[in-house]
Design an enzyme around this catalytic site. Structure first.
Site, PDB file in Angstrom:
ATOM      1  N   LEU A  33      72.614  16.143 -88.740  1.00  0.00           N
ATOM      2  CA  LEU A  33      72.508  17.675 -89.042  1.00  0.00           C
ATOM      3  C   LEU A  33      70.894  17.900 -89.283  1.00  0.00           C
ATOM      4  O   LEU A  33      70.386  17.217 -90.044  1.00  0.00           O
ATOM      5  CB  LEU A  33      73.408  17.886 -90.084  1.00  0.00           C
ATOM      6  CG  LEU A  33      75.028  17.578 -89.703  1.00  0.00           C
ATOM      7  CD1 LEU A  33      75.713  18.158 -90.716  1.00  0.00           C
ATOM      8  CD2 LEU A  33      75.372  18.361 -88.429  1.00  0.00           C
ATOM      9  N   GLU A  35      68.457  21.963 -90.221  1.00  0.00           N
ATOM     10  CA  GLU A  35      68.802  23.056 -90.948  1.00  0.00           C
ATOM     11  C   GLU A  35      69.381  24.108 -90.120  1.00  0.00           C
ATOM     12  O   GLU A  35      70.026  24.971 -90.497  1.00  0.00           O
ATOM     13  CB  GLU A  35      67.095  23.453 -91.021  1.00  0.00           C
ATOM     14  CG  GLU A  35      67.033  24.711 -92.519  1.00  0.00           C
ATOM     15  CD  GLU A  35      68.110  24.427 -93.570  1.00  0.00           C
ATOM     16  OE1 GLU A  35      68.675  25.460 -93.826  1.00  0.00           O
ATOM     17  OE2 GLU A  35      67.845  23.409 -94.018  1.00  0.00           O
ATOM     18  N   HIS A  37      72.092  23.496 -88.175  1.00  0.00           N
ATOM     19  CA  HIS A  37      73.524  23.190 -88.410  1.00  0.00           C
ATOM     20  C   HIS A  37      73.911  23.917 -89.750  1.00  0.00           C
ATOM     21  O   HIS A  37      75.117  24.448 -89.910  1.00  0.00           O
ATOM     22  CB  HIS A  37      74.018  21.737 -88.460  1.00  0.00           C
ATOM     23  CG  HIS A  37      73.675  20.891 -87.245  1.00  0.00           C
ATOM     24  ND1 HIS A  37      72.695  20.003 -86.949  1.00  0.00           N
ATOM     25  CD2 HIS A  37      74.308  21.145 -86.029  1.00  0.00           C
ATOM     26  CE1 HIS A  37      72.579  19.540 -85.717  1.00  0.00           C
ATOM     27  NE2 HIS A  37      73.559  20.309 -85.069  1.00  0.00           N
ATOM     28  N   GLY A 147      76.061  28.245 -82.821  1.00  0.00           N
ATOM     29  CA  GLY A 147      74.438  28.658 -82.582  1.00  0.00           C
ATOM     30  C   GLY A 147      74.090  29.315 -81.243  1.00  0.00           C
ATOM     31  O   GLY A 147      74.592  28.849 -80.316  1.00  0.00           O
ATOM     32  N   ASP A 150      72.440  27.248 -78.428  1.00  0.00           N
ATOM     33  CA  ASP A 150      73.227  26.969 -77.104  1.00  0.00           C
ATOM     34  C   ASP A 150      74.200  28.020 -76.718  1.00  0.00           C
ATOM     35  O   ASP A 150      75.453  28.159 -76.931  1.00  0.00           O
ATOM     36  CB  ASP A 150      74.337  25.895 -77.542  1.00  0.00           C
ATOM     37  CG  ASP A 150      73.455  24.493 -77.802  1.00  0.00           C
ATOM     38  OD1 ASP A 150      73.083  23.672 -77.128  1.00  0.00           O
ATOM     39  OD2 ASP A 150      73.384  24.454 -79.164  1.00  0.00           O
ATOM     40  N   SER A 185      66.577  20.589 -82.928  1.00  0.00           N
ATOM     41  CA  SER A 185      67.781  20.111 -82.249  1.00  0.00           C
ATOM     42  C   SER A 185      67.701  18.545 -82.791  1.00  0.00           C
ATOM     43  O   SER A 185      66.596  17.965 -82.898  1.00  0.00           O
ATOM     44  CB  SER A 185      67.208  19.984 -80.935  1.00  0.00           C
ATOM     45  OG  SER A 185      67.872  19.142 -79.958  1.00  0.00           O
TER      46      SER A 185
HETATM   47  P1  AMP Z   1      75.506  20.365 -81.764  1.00  0.00           P
HETATM   48  O1  AMP Z   1      75.608  19.042 -83.258  1.00  0.00           O
HETATM   49  O2  AMP Z   1      73.913  20.042 -81.256  1.00  0.00           O
HETATM   50  O3  AMP Z   1      76.571  20.146 -80.919  1.00  0.00           O
HETATM   51  O4  AMP Z   1      75.280  21.522 -82.505  1.00  0.00           O
HETATM   52  C1  AMP Z   1      76.491  22.145 -83.322  1.00  0.00           C
HETATM   53  C2  AMP Z   1      76.343  23.638 -83.416  1.00  0.00           C
HETATM   54  O5  AMP Z   1      75.075  23.885 -83.878  1.00  0.00           O
HETATM   55  C3  AMP Z   1      76.317  24.344 -82.082  1.00  0.00           C
HETATM   56  O6  AMP Z   1      77.076  25.506 -82.601  1.00  0.00           O
HETATM   57  C4  AMP Z   1      74.724  24.614 -81.921  1.00  0.00           C
HETATM   58  O7  AMP Z   1      74.430  25.786 -81.292  1.00  0.00           O
HETATM   59  C5  AMP Z   1      74.349  24.646 -83.374  1.00  0.00           C
HETATM   60  N1  AMP Z   1      72.884  24.329 -83.321  1.00  0.00           N
HETATM   61  C6  AMP Z   1      72.276  23.358 -82.816  1.00  0.00           C
HETATM   62  N2  AMP Z   1      70.776  23.527 -83.117  1.00  0.00           N
HETATM   63  C7  AMP Z   1      70.570  24.747 -83.772  1.00  0.00           C
HETATM   64  C8  AMP Z   1      69.467  25.488 -84.239  1.00  0.00           C
HETATM   65  N3  AMP Z   1      68.326  25.130 -84.057  1.00  0.00           N
HETATM   66  N4  AMP Z   1      69.771  26.892 -84.680  1.00  0.00           N
HETATM   67  C9  AMP Z   1      71.228  27.332 -85.156  1.00  0.00           C
HETATM   68  N5  AMP Z   1      72.217  26.433 -84.678  1.00  0.00           N
HETATM   69  C10 AMP Z   1      72.012  25.475 -83.870  1.00  0.00           C
END
Ligand code: AMP
Length: 291
Positions: A33, A35, A37, A147, A150, A185
Site C-alpha cells: 500500500l 498513499e 490506497h 481509485g 484505474d 503505483s
Molecule cells: P491495486 O492495489 O493496484 O489493485 O489498487 C487498489 C485500489 O487503489 C484501486 O481502486 C486503485 O484504483 C486504487 N489506487 C491505486 N493507485 C492509486 C493512486 N495513485 N491514487 C488513488 N487510488 C489509487
C-alpha cells in the site's frame, strides 16, 4: 484492528455487522500500500461505520506473461498503514480458498472491457470483476471506494455493480501523485533511481494535453501527436501501448475534446507497464463550436 483470513469468518462478521445496522465500507487492494490506497481508506471511513480493506493479489487478473510472481508484497507494513488510515478489518484470503480447483464461474462485463486496457489485456477485467463480485458477496459492503488511477476498472466495476443489482454506493476517488506528478503505483518500485525520472513521461504528456485543451485545442489527433513527442523526449525507449480520448462513462472514443472526457494512456517504461489518465473537460458549448 482485526485481521481475517478465512472466508467463513469474514462472512459471519459482515452478516453480524449488517444485523447490527452498521454501514460497511470496502476498499479492495492488492497490497503493497501507498498513499493512494490510504486515501481510499480515509474516504471510505467518512461514509461507513466499519471499514474493511482487502489484500489479495488476484491471479485471475494477471495475464500469463505479467508480473504475478514478482508483484511486490509487504503484509506487515500494510497492516500498520491500514490501521493508521482508519481501517477496522483487513481481509486477506488465500488464493486457494478464493479459487479452489473446481472453480469455473466468472463475471464478465461485455463491452466496456473490450477497449483500452481490455484490448491489451484480454482476460484482465474478467479477473477483476470476478474477484470484486466475490468480495462483495463475502463482505456485503454498503459503500465501496475505487481509485480514478484505474479509471476503466472503476467504470467496469460500476457497470457490474449496477447490472448485478448490488445495493452499494460506488465512490471513485482522485489519483494521488508523487510530488513530481508520477501517479502512485505499487509498480513504481520496479524502477532503479536512474530509470525513475523517465516514468514521468506519462504525467508530462497528460499535462501537455491539459495545457493544449486550456489554450483552445480540441482536436484529439493534434493533442495525441504532441503527447507522443513529449513521451519520446522524456523517455526515448518508452513503448506507447495506447493514448486514448474517451467519454468518461461510455468509454467510447471522442475525436474532439468535450465535457466529461478522459485522456488515458498506457506506456511501457524500461519494461514496466504504467497507466495514467486525466479528465480533460471543456464546457459543452465550446466543444460544440469546435465541431
Ligand atoms: P491495486 O492495489 O493496484 O489493485 O489498487 C487498489 C485500489 O487503489 C484501486 O481502486 C486503485 O484504483 C486504487 N489506487 C491505486 N493507485 C492509486 C493512486 N495513485 N491514487 C488513488 N487510488 C489509487
Amino acid at each position: 484492528m482485526r485481521t481475517v483470513r478465512s472466508i467463513k469468518t469474514m462472512q459471519n462478521i459482515s452478516r453480524e455487522l449488517a444485523a447490527r445496522g452498521k454501514r460497511i465500507g470496502l476498499v479492495p487492494t492488492m497490497g503493497f500500500l501507498h498513499e493512494g490506497h490510504l486515501s481510499l481508506i480515509r474516504r471510505a471511513r467518512k461514509y461507513s461505520d466499519v471499514v474493511i480493506v482487502t489484500i489479495f493479489v488476484n491471479p485471475a487478473q494477471f495475464g500469463p506473461h505479467e508480473d504475478l510472481k514478482k508483484y511486490p508484497r509487504d503484509e506487515k507494513g500494510d497492516l500498520k498503514k491500514i490501521k493508521a488510515a482508519g481501517g477496522d478489518i483487513v481481509f486477506i484470503p488465500k488464493a486457494t480458498d478464493i479459487y479452489p480447483e473446481d472453480f469455473e464461474t466468472f463475471v464478465d462485463v461485455e463491452k466496456l472491457t473490450k477497449v483500452l486496457e481490455g484490448a491489451s489485456r484480454p482476460t484482465h477485467f474478467r479477473g477483476v470483476t470476478t474477484i470484486v463480485a466475490k468480495l462483495f458477496n463475502i463482505t456485503r459492503p454498503d459503500v465501496v471506494v475505487f481509485g480514478m488511477k484505474d479509471y476503466q476498472q472503476a467504470e467496469v466495476l460500476r457497470r457490474m455493480t449496477k447490472d448485478l443489482g448490488y445495493p452499494i454506493r460506488f465512490i471513485i476517488s482522485p489519483t494521488v501523485r508523487e510530488k513530481d506528478g508520477l501517479a502512485m503505483s505499487s509498480r513504481n518500485r520496479y524502477f532503479t533511481p536512474e530509470q525513475r525520472p523517465e516514468a514521468l513521461c506519462l504525467y508530462f504528456s497528460l499535462r501537455t494535453a491539459r495545457e493544449m485543451v486550456r489554450s483552445g485545442v480540441t482536436d484529439c489527433k493534434k493533442i495525441e501527436k504532441e503527447m507522443r513527442a513529449v513521451i519520446k523526449a522524456a523517455s526515448p525507449t518508452a513503448e506507447i501501448d495506447y493514448i486514448a480520448f474517451t467519454d468518461f462513462h461510455t468509454l467510447k472514443p471522442v475525436r474532439i475534446i468535450k465535457a466529461q472526457c478522459v485522456c488515458s494512456l498506457a506506456v511501457k517504461v524500461h519494461g514496466v507497464r504504467l497507466i495514467d489518465n486525466l479528465g480533460l473537460n471543456v464546457p459543452e458549448k465550446s466543444a460544440r463550436r469546435a465541431d
